[in-house]
Design a protein around this motif. Structure first.
Motif, PDB file in Angstrom:
ATOM      1  N   GLY A 186       0.797  -1.212   0.115  1.00  0.00           N
ATOM      2  CA  GLY A 186      -0.054   0.091  -0.093  1.00  0.00           C
ATOM      3  C   GLY A 186       0.944   1.144   0.000  1.00  0.00           C
ATOM      4  N   ASP A 187       2.301   1.222   0.250  1.00  0.00           N
ATOM      5  CA  ASP A 187       2.874   2.166  -0.041  1.00  0.00           C
ATOM      6  C   ASP A 187       3.866   2.146  -1.267  1.00  0.00           C
ATOM      7  OD1 ASP A 187       5.343   4.075   0.096  1.00  0.00           O
ATOM      8  OD2 ASP A 187       5.709   3.749   2.428  1.00  0.00           O
TER       9      ASP A 187
ATOM     10  N   ILE B 283       7.950   0.259  -5.182  1.00  0.00           N
ATOM     11  CA  ILE B 283       9.046   0.158  -6.009  1.00  0.00           C
ATOM     12  C   ILE B 283      10.518  -0.520  -5.535  1.00  0.00           C
ATOM     13  CG2 ILE B 283      10.440   1.676  -7.397  1.00  0.00           C
ATOM     14  CD1 ILE B 283       8.048   3.692  -7.913  1.00  0.00           C
ATOM     15  N   ASP B 284      10.504   0.020  -4.434  1.00  0.00           N
ATOM     16  CA  ASP B 284      11.919  -0.600  -3.654  1.00  0.00           C
ATOM     17  C   ASP B 284      12.028  -2.319  -3.507  1.00  0.00           C
ATOM     18  OD1 ASP B 284      13.138   1.900  -3.585  1.00  0.00           O
ATOM     19  OD2 ASP B 284      12.584   2.275  -1.349  1.00  0.00           O
ATOM     20  N   ALA B 285      10.731  -2.516  -3.233  1.00  0.00           N
ATOM     21  CA  ALA B 285      10.670  -4.080  -3.106  1.00  0.00           C
ATOM     22  C   ALA B 285      10.719  -4.478  -4.275  1.00  0.00           C
ATOM     23  CB  ALA B 285       9.122  -4.135  -2.332  1.00  0.00           C
TER      24      ALA B 285
ATOM     25  N   GLN C 278      -1.935   6.161  -9.570  1.00  0.00           N
ATOM     26  CA  GLN C 278      -1.491   6.113  -8.046  1.00  0.00           C
ATOM     27  C   GLN C 278      -0.224   6.757  -7.869  1.00  0.00           C
ATOM     28  OE1 GLN C 278      -1.650   2.215  -6.595  1.00  0.00           O
ATOM     29  NE2 GLN C 278      -3.952   1.847  -6.820  1.00  0.00           N
ATOM     30  N   LEU C 279       0.782   6.369  -8.820  1.00  0.00           N
ATOM     31  CA  LEU C 279       2.376   7.110  -8.648  1.00  0.00           C
ATOM     32  C   LEU C 279       2.083   8.574  -9.119  1.00  0.00           C
ATOM     33  CD1 LEU C 279       4.378   4.144 -10.044  1.00  0.00           C
ATOM     34  CD2 LEU C 279       4.353   4.897  -7.636  1.00  0.00           C
TER      35      LEU C 279
ATOM     36  N   ALA D  57      -1.491  -6.427  -6.100  1.00  0.00           N
ATOM     37  CA  ALA D  57      -2.208  -5.735  -4.834  1.00  0.00           C
ATOM     38  C   ALA D  57      -2.412  -6.948  -3.900  1.00  0.00           C
ATOM     39  CB  ALA D  57      -3.543  -5.265  -5.474  1.00  0.00           C
ATOM     40  N   GLY D  58      -2.326  -6.329  -2.575  1.00  0.00           N
ATOM     41  CA  GLY D  58      -2.804  -7.344  -1.700  1.00  0.00           C
ATOM     42  C   GLY D  58      -4.268  -7.615  -1.414  1.00  0.00           C
TER      43      GLY D  58
END
Length: 294
Positions: A149-150, A155-157, A180-181, A292-293
């Motif tokens: 959700g972040d 992107i880092d993940a 969203q970005l 998405a979760g």
């Protein structure tokens, strides 16, 4: 004998409006160059290049390493799209230069571009909306990352999930995630965090790497939702090309799409566009997929 024109009603003057909805495009074609293909299930011999230099003392024995080649078999698939129209449209188009026929063929060519993403990303057949037997979807074989959700952390993940053996050279965004970005702002200034994403979401680069946006990334036509938000990694690992170039033809007789309706009997003609693709994914570990979760 005079020509019978009672069946044909052509307008004296025509103003043509062709609606153009935003069409999804192929992100794979944008991020991974095509390669010419032969009419074969092409085998890619993957060379890993694992050699390292060795420091040896003068006169000391030198060592070697064994290199193995891993074969990856490419898959071929034929794609076709057929559009039926009244035969009178062809005559009206020729007489009045309506450009409708050209628009039909352009629309079909774009559909043949989108299908590449649907097959590679989702192993999905767009027109009948069915899964493809014998195909492995990249959305399931790539390294899986679940969104927290972040968006910045996501992107880092994604980047961390890609094997460090590969260079990251592209990101394919769903329109949902691109939107969203684009909304993200720097808290202290209100400036957009990703100003490279325009209002039409057709981003060319993101955070310094090539990027492409399309509804094919999440599979707009697929139900239930794939929950895919983005693919990131080494897109050179996706090898693809045309075995046969896109061809287009006008069919005036028969029943080309097995509808039970003979073209001549229904005063119709058909426009058909088709092509033959081949593709292979050399190593799914070089690409990560964000979903998405729950």
């Amino acid at each position: 004998m005079a020509m019978d024109t009672t069946k044909i009603k052509l307008p004296h003057e025509v103003a043509t409006v062709i609606t153009k909805k935003a069409k999804d495009t192929s992100t794979i074609a944008a991020l991974s160059p095509a390669e010419p293909q032969l009419f074969l299930d092409k085998d890619y011999m993957v060379f890993n290049g694992s050699s390292e230099a060795e420091v040896v003392a003068e006169g000391a024995q030198k060592s070697s390493y064994e290199e193995t080649l891993t074969p990856v078999v490419g898959k071929r698939f034929k794609v076709v799209t057929t559009t039926r129209v009244t035969s009178e449209l062809k005559w009206a188009d020729e007489d009045n230069q309506l450009q409708i026929v050209k628009s039909i063929q352009d629309d079909q060519a774009k559909a043949l571009g989108r299908v590449l993403d649907y097959v590679v990303y989702h192993a999905f057949n767009p027109k009948p909306k069915t899964t493809l037997d014998g195909f492995t979807a990249l959305s399931t074989s790539a390294v899986q990352v679940t969104s927290e959700g972040d968006e910045v952390a996501d992107i880092d993940a994604l980047a961390e999930a890609v094997s460090d053996e590969y260079d990251i050279n592209g990101i394919a965004l769903s329109k949902t995630w691109a939107a969203q970005l684009r909304k993200l702002r720097v808290p202290s200034t209100g400036m957009r965090l990703y100003p490279e994403i325009p209002i039409n979401l057709q981003v060319g680069n993101l955070d310094g790497i090539p990027a492409a946006t399309s509804g094919t990334v999440n599979g707009r036509l697929i139900t239930p939702s794939t929950k895919v938000l983005a693919f990131l990694g080494d897109f050179s690992l996706i090898k693809w090309g045309m075995v046969r170039d896109i061809t287009s033809e006008i069919i005036e007789y028969g029943d080309p799409d097995n509808t039970g309706k003979d073209l001549k009997g229904y005063n119709q003609i058909a426009y058909r566009t088709e092509a033959l693709y081949s593709y292979a994914i050399l190593d799914p570990k070089g690409i990560a997929v964000l979903k998405a979760g729950e």
